[in-house]
Scaffold this active site. Structure first.
Site, PDB file in Angstrom:
ATOM      1  N   GLY A 248       0.785  -1.234   0.000  1.00  0.00           N
ATOM      2  CA  GLY A 248       0.000   0.000   0.000  1.00  0.00           C
ATOM      3  C   GLY A 248       0.812   1.277   0.000  1.00  0.00           C
ATOM      4  O   GLY A 248       0.248   2.370   0.131  1.00  0.00           O
ATOM      5  N   GLU A 290       4.458  -6.284   1.494  1.00  0.00           N
ATOM      6  CA  GLU A 290       3.984  -6.697   0.165  1.00  0.00           C
ATOM      7  C   GLU A 290       3.763  -5.505  -0.762  1.00  0.00           C
ATOM      8  O   GLU A 290       2.628  -5.210  -1.138  1.00  0.00           O
ATOM      9  CB  GLU A 290       2.633  -7.410   0.296  1.00  0.00           C
ATOM     10  CG  GLU A 290       2.684  -8.684   1.066  1.00  0.00           C
ATOM     11  CD  GLU A 290       1.301  -9.209   1.411  1.00  0.00           C
ATOM     12  OE1 GLU A 290       1.200 -10.408   1.689  1.00  0.00           O
ATOM     13  OE2 GLU A 290       0.329  -8.426   1.424  1.00  0.00           O
ATOM     14  N   PRO A 291       4.813  -4.801  -1.142  1.00  0.00           N
ATOM     15  CA  PRO A 291       4.599  -3.679  -2.057  1.00  0.00           C
ATOM     16  C   PRO A 291       4.295  -4.149  -3.471  1.00  0.00           C
ATOM     17  O   PRO A 291       4.911  -5.093  -3.961  1.00  0.00           O
ATOM     18  CB  PRO A 291       5.945  -2.934  -2.018  1.00  0.00           C
ATOM     19  CG  PRO A 291       6.946  -3.940  -1.555  1.00  0.00           C
ATOM     20  CD  PRO A 291       6.222  -4.987  -0.764  1.00  0.00           C
ATOM     21  N   GLY A 292       3.331  -3.516  -4.087  1.00  0.00           N
ATOM     22  CA  GLY A 292       3.029  -3.780  -5.494  1.00  0.00           C
ATOM     23  C   GLY A 292       3.305  -2.505  -6.278  1.00  0.00           C
ATOM     24  O   GLY A 292       4.331  -2.355  -6.944  1.00  0.00           O
ATOM     25  N   ARG A 330      -7.893   2.926 -14.806  1.00  0.00           N
ATOM     26  CA  ARG A 330      -7.854   3.617 -13.507  1.00  0.00           C
ATOM     27  C   ARG A 330      -8.506   5.004 -13.520  1.00  0.00           C
ATOM     28  O   ARG A 330      -9.211   5.337 -12.559  1.00  0.00           O
ATOM     29  CB  ARG A 330      -6.424   3.677 -12.967  1.00  0.00           C
ATOM     30  CG  ARG A 330      -5.832   2.277 -12.721  1.00  0.00           C
ATOM     31  CD  ARG A 330      -4.517   2.292 -11.961  1.00  0.00           C
ATOM     32  NE  ARG A 330      -4.704   2.667 -10.571  1.00  0.00           N
ATOM     33  CZ  ARG A 330      -4.463   3.842 -10.078  1.00  0.00           C
ATOM     34  NH1 ARG A 330      -3.996   4.809 -10.852  1.00  0.00           N
ATOM     35  NH2 ARG A 330      -4.684   4.099  -8.807  1.00  0.00           N
ATOM     36  N   CYS A 361     -15.838   3.315 -26.901  1.00  0.00           N
ATOM     37  CA  CYS A 361     -17.157   3.919 -27.087  1.00  0.00           C
ATOM     38  C   CYS A 361     -17.813   4.142 -25.739  1.00  0.00           C
ATOM     39  O   CYS A 361     -18.703   3.378 -25.330  1.00  0.00           O
ATOM     40  CB  CYS A 361     -18.017   3.008 -27.940  1.00  0.00           C
ATOM     41  SG  CYS A 361     -17.711   3.326 -29.658  1.00  0.00           S
ATOM     42  N   GLU A 362     -17.348   5.139 -25.053  1.00  0.00           N
ATOM     43  CA  GLU A 362     -17.858   5.435 -23.719  1.00  0.00           C
ATOM     44  C   GLU A 362     -17.373   6.832 -23.344  1.00  0.00           C
ATOM     45  O   GLU A 362     -16.165   7.097 -23.372  1.00  0.00           O
ATOM     46  CB  GLU A 362     -17.304   4.377 -22.750  1.00  0.00           C
ATOM     47  CG  GLU A 362     -17.790   4.543 -21.363  1.00  0.00           C
ATOM     48  CD  GLU A 362     -18.027   3.211 -20.648  1.00  0.00           C
ATOM     49  OE1 GLU A 362     -18.258   2.180 -21.313  1.00  0.00           O
ATOM     50  OE2 GLU A 362     -17.982   3.237 -19.428  1.00  0.00           O
ATOM     51  N   TYR A 390      -1.191  -1.835 -12.003  1.00  0.00           N
ATOM     52  CA  TYR A 390      -2.630  -1.930 -12.259  1.00  0.00           C
ATOM     53  C   TYR A 390      -3.002  -1.323 -13.612  1.00  0.00           C
ATOM     54  O   TYR A 390      -4.102  -0.793 -13.779  1.00  0.00           O
ATOM     55  CB  TYR A 390      -3.435  -1.308 -11.104  1.00  0.00           C
ATOM     56  CG  TYR A 390      -3.015  -1.874  -9.764  1.00  0.00           C
ATOM     57  CD1 TYR A 390      -3.331  -3.180  -9.417  1.00  0.00           C
ATOM     58  CD2 TYR A 390      -2.247  -1.127  -8.857  1.00  0.00           C
ATOM     59  CE1 TYR A 390      -2.914  -3.718  -8.203  1.00  0.00           C
ATOM     60  CE2 TYR A 390      -1.822  -1.664  -7.652  1.00  0.00           C
ATOM     61  CZ  TYR A 390      -2.161  -2.951  -7.340  1.00  0.00           C
ATOM     62  OH  TYR A 390      -1.749  -3.489  -6.143  1.00  0.00           O
TER      63      TYR A 390
HETATM   64  N1  LLP Z   1      -1.182  -7.003  -0.234  1.00  0.00           N
HETATM   65  C1  LLP Z   1      -2.509  -7.172  -0.290  1.00  0.00           C
HETATM   66  C2  LLP Z   1      -3.141  -8.144   0.575  1.00  0.00           C
HETATM   67  C3  LLP Z   1      -3.286  -6.397  -1.188  1.00  0.00           C
HETATM   68  O1  LLP Z   1      -4.594  -6.563  -1.214  1.00  0.00           O
HETATM   69  C4  LLP Z   1      -2.645  -5.464  -2.035  1.00  0.00           C
HETATM   70  C5  LLP Z   1      -3.417  -4.672  -2.988  1.00  0.00           C
HETATM   71  C6  LLP Z   1      -1.242  -5.341  -1.947  1.00  0.00           C
HETATM   72  C7  LLP Z   1      -0.552  -6.112  -1.029  1.00  0.00           C
HETATM   73  C8  LLP Z   1      -0.473  -4.378  -2.811  1.00  0.00           C
HETATM   74  O2  LLP Z   1      -0.877  -3.076  -2.640  1.00  0.00           O
HETATM   75  P1  LLP Z   1      -0.028  -1.887  -3.335  1.00  0.00           P
HETATM   76  O3  LLP Z   1       1.332  -1.876  -2.705  1.00  0.00           O
HETATM   77  O4  LLP Z   1       0.054  -2.219  -4.783  1.00  0.00           O
HETATM   78  O5  LLP Z   1      -0.842  -0.677  -3.086  1.00  0.00           O
HETATM   79  N2  LLP Z   1      -6.498  -1.692  -8.507  1.00  0.00           N
HETATM   80  C9  LLP Z   1      -6.232  -0.680  -7.501  1.00  0.00           C
HETATM   81  C10 LLP Z   1      -5.358  -1.193  -6.397  1.00  0.00           C
HETATM   82  C11 LLP Z   1      -5.945  -2.393  -5.697  1.00  0.00           C
HETATM   83  C12 LLP Z   1      -5.030  -2.903  -4.620  1.00  0.00           C
HETATM   84  C13 LLP Z   1      -5.490  -4.224  -4.132  1.00  0.00           C
HETATM   85  N3  LLP Z   1      -4.661  -4.811  -3.159  1.00  0.00           N
HETATM   86  C14 LLP Z   1      -5.572   0.517  -8.182  1.00  0.00           C
HETATM   87  O6  LLP Z   1      -5.409   0.500  -9.398  1.00  0.00           O
HETATM   88  O7  LLP Z   1      -5.271   1.503  -7.523  1.00  0.00           O
END
Ligand code: LLP
Length: 439
Positions: A248, A290-292, A330, A361-362, A390
């Site tokens: 997050g 858990e960084p994404g 997004r 088309c939106e 994402y």
């Molecule tokens: N761990 C868990 C359990 C999660 O549910 C998530 C994201 C992450 C880690 C990674 O979070 P991050 O570091 O990427 O913020 N589609 C949305 C984001 C949904 C996130 C869902 N869970 C967007 O485009 O902003």
């Protein structure tokens, strides 16, 4: 205008990423095109990891592959010594196909199927993050039948929810994920797991939100969890070896965003865990994060070609690109904001206001409202920054638009890592329908 990572203006007045001219990329791979700055991903991964090394603590930094999953991306995560968070059979399959070490894979999800759990057992992955009571009994049954054991974390809803600058605390968290920390659910879950012969309770997990710009929410979650860990040591003799505080961590999509450096998030998390461990006389648990988004988000840039334009006199000028909500949903879904530049004329004044429309088309398919660019012309290249998280992972075939290709760039070299979808791919799964003919 601000540029991320290795992005810069080159001598030709073009945008260059990873030492590769954007025009070269477009010539070779077409548009829309996702371009990943590999050096920036490596730098982010190292920052998260180094902060734990500096503190001399055992830790795992798991890449949340939902942000962008592909064989090449998983291999890059492996090269950087990351662990991996997967949330579906598809993400797990991608990880396995990439040859990612199974023992560093963590499996999330609020409705893992029997098949998905069996897949996790067959591959002997590192751990499953168990989300609900249904999953505990399913996993126990599958372990029993296959004679396999599995380490698990229990996902807790700690009653802390953080979004950007705000975080709220609620007594009873209204969420589809995890076991509530305060209404007795988590204790029941611990009891059930401890009773199982095949499931080993390694620790607990929480994830408090996404695109978070401060550390207060993480600190609060750690406090709440430790208070409970203290009770559970008494009641169950359970001591958590692992504390996973989720992902997050925010990134800078626009100049208004002010995220912290990865090391700062980690340092604050470590401080909170250490303080609470000391307060309750625990050894410091292994900390997992858990960084994404913060690993891949600002490393991604999407290149588009400008096509049609429309002026609503006195109101607005629209310029349309050859992609849109099919490759970046997004803005439509979350009102997400992005910065962009003219990739072929980056050196020119960006002083003409225009709104960037997608081609779907939106009416809602608008990528950016009111951005300053050089006076746009058909064929100009637009680079939209920070699309690495994402973007591709939420891409879709709305209007039967093929999904773009993905290229990794590093040290002046480009590597195609996902091919562009073709029209043949679009109809690949379709079957003909003829009345009167049974299949
Ligand atoms: N761990 C868990 C359990 C999660 O549910 C998530 C994201 C992450 C880690 C990674 O979070 P991050 O570091 O990427 O913020 N589609 C949305 C984001 C949904 C996130 C869902 N869970 C967007 O485009 O902003």
């Amino acid at each position: 205008m601000f540029l991320h990572g290795t992005s810069r203006q080159n001598k030709l007045g073009h945008l260059e990423i990873g030492g590769v001219d954007a025009l070269y990329l477009v010539e070779h791979y077409g548009t829309p095109l996702y371009v990943y700055d590999v050096a920036l991903i490596r730098e982010r991964a190292k920052s998260f990891k180094q902060a734990f090394i500096d503190a001399d603590l055992k830790a795992q930094v798991a890449y949340a592959s939902k942000a962008f999953s592909s064989v090449a991306m998983i291999q890059l995560a492996e090269q950087e010594g990351l662990s991996l968070d997967v949330v579906s059979g598809g993400e797990l399959f991608t990880a396995v196909s990439a040859g990612f070490p199974a023992d560093r894979i963590h499996f999330h999800g609020n409705n893992k199927s029997r098949e998905e759990l069996q897949m996790a057992l067959d591959h002997q992955i590192g751990c499953i993050v168990v989300d609900n009571f249904h999953e505990i009994s399913l996993l126990a049954e599958l372990c029993r039948k296959s004679g396999r054991a599995m380490d698990v974390l229990l996902r807790i809803t700690p009653g802390v929810e953080a979004h950007t600058h705000d975080y709220i605390t609620t007594g009873q968290e209204d969420s589809k994920f995890g076991f509530d920390l305060h209404n007795g659910q988590i204790e029941k879950a611990i009891e059930q797991v401890l009773q199982s012969d095949h499931i080993r309770l390694l620790g607990v997990h929480c994830h408090i939100g996404s695109q978070i710009f401060d550390t207060a929410g993480f600190v609060l979650a750690a406090e709440k969890i430790f208070a409970k860990l203290n009770e559970w040591r008494e009641s169950f003799g359970f001591v958590s070896e692992v504390l996973n505080l989720g992902g997050g961590f925010g990134i800078r999509y626009t100049e208004e965003d002010e995220p912290l450096h990865p090391a700062v998030y980690v340092e604050k998390i470590i401080e909170a865990v250490k303080e609470n461990a000391e307060l309750y006389a625990f050894d410091i648990p292994e900390i997992w994060i858990e960084p994404g988004r913060s690993l891949v988000g600002d490393a991604g840039t999407t290149l588009y070609t400008i096509g049609s334009q429309k002026e609503v006199p006195g109101t607005r000028k629209y310029a349309a690109v050859d992609g849109g909500m099919s490759d970046n949903i997004r803005p439509a879904l979350y009102q997400a904001k992005y910065e962009a530049v003219s990739a072929n004329r980056i050196s020119e004044h960006h002083d003409t206001t225009v709104s960037i429309a997608g081609k779907c088309c939106e009416s809602g398919d608008m990528l950016i409202w009111d951005i300053d660019l050089p006076e746009v012309k058909e064929g100009d290249l637009l680079a939209v920054f920070c699309t690495g998280a994402y973007g591709y992972s939420m891409a879709n075939n709305y209007n039967r638009i093929p999904r773009p290709a993905v290229v990794f760039v590093e040290d002046g070299e480009a590597h195609l890592v996902i091919k562009r979808e073709t029209y043949e791919d679009i109809v690949k799964l379709d079957l003909p329908f003829k009345t009167g003919v049974k299949q």
